[in-house]
Design a protein around this motif. Sequence first.
Motif, short mmCIF file in Angstrom:
data_model
loop_
_atom_site.label_atom_id
_atom_site.label_comp_id
_atom_site.label_asym_id
_atom_site.label_seq_id
_atom_site.Cartn_x
_atom_site.Cartn_y
_atom_site.Cartn_z
N PHE A 40 0.84 -1.20 0.00
CA PHE A 40 0.00 0.00 0.00
C PHE A 40 0.88 1.25 0.00
CE2 PHE A 40 -2.41 3.35 2.18
CZ PHE A 40 -3.56 3.37 1.42
N GLU A 91 1.21 4.06 -2.98
CA GLU A 91 0.97 5.47 -2.68
C GLU A 91 2.17 6.34 -3.10
OE1 GLU A 91 0.59 6.59 1.56
OE2 GLU A 91 -1.45 7.17 1.02
N GLN A 110 -5.74 12.18 -3.49
CA GLN A 110 -5.11 10.88 -3.24
C GLN A 110 -5.03 10.61 -1.74
OE1 GLN A 110 -1.38 11.23 -5.35
NE2 GLN A 110 -2.21 10.22 -7.16
N GLU A 111 -4.71 11.65 -0.99
CA GLU A 111 -4.62 11.50 0.47
C GLU A 111 -5.98 11.15 1.05
OE1 GLU A 111 -3.71 14.37 4.26
OE2 GLU A 111 -2.56 14.73 2.44
N SER A 149 -6.90 7.61 0.29
CA SER A 149 -6.11 6.61 1.01
C SER A 149 -6.42 6.54 2.50
CB SER A 149 -4.61 6.86 0.80
OG SER A 149 -4.20 8.02 1.50
N SER A 179 -8.48 3.42 3.61
CA SER A 179 -7.67 2.20 3.48
C SER A 179 -6.61 2.14 4.57
CB SER A 179 -7.00 2.16 2.10
OG SER A 179 -7.97 2.14 1.09
N ARG A 180 -5.95 3.25 4.80
CA ARG A 180 -4.91 3.29 5.83
C ARG A 180 -5.53 3.04 7.21
NH1 ARG A 180 -0.04 4.07 5.58
NH2 ARG A 180 0.02 5.07 3.56
#
Length: 162
Positions: A53, A57, A102-103, A106, A109-110
């Motif tokens: 992941f 990223e 994008q942040e 994510s 998911s993070r």
Amino acid sequence: MANEQVVKSVDILWDGLLNSLKTWQQFQTEVGEKTLQAFNYQKDLIESTVTTFNTIEEESKKASKEMQEKVQSSVKEVISNDQFEQFSKWITNVQEITDKSQELVSIPSRSILDIVVQTNNHLESTVKTALAEQQQQRLEVIGKIEELTEELKKTQKGLFAV
């Protein structure tokens, strides 16, 4: 002679029972070890997933940055400096929006990965504690059973010796 045969039979009976219990205890210990191995495999899988992941990223950010630089380089050759400055600001704003998007994408998911890691660590810790306690209790019980077995052997031998 018959009395000696009876005494040996008593020893064999109790020793067989005790050995069966010890074998069962060893089996339980091995199951505990396999459980801990499964946690190690699971931890490796989770770490691999987190690493993948993070790599995805980083590569995404890197590709986005490279694209921005290539676009700016290509445009710089065909427009004037004043126009390029405006275009550069615009492209920088687009890049900031892309990075923020994008942040934001994510974050869930993070968060899920973090929860999985924490849950796995907590569960592993709980299982390790439970297995250690069970092992200690099994050792104590086997010790008591060994003492009881010796007492029963002596008692039965005494009964048959009369």
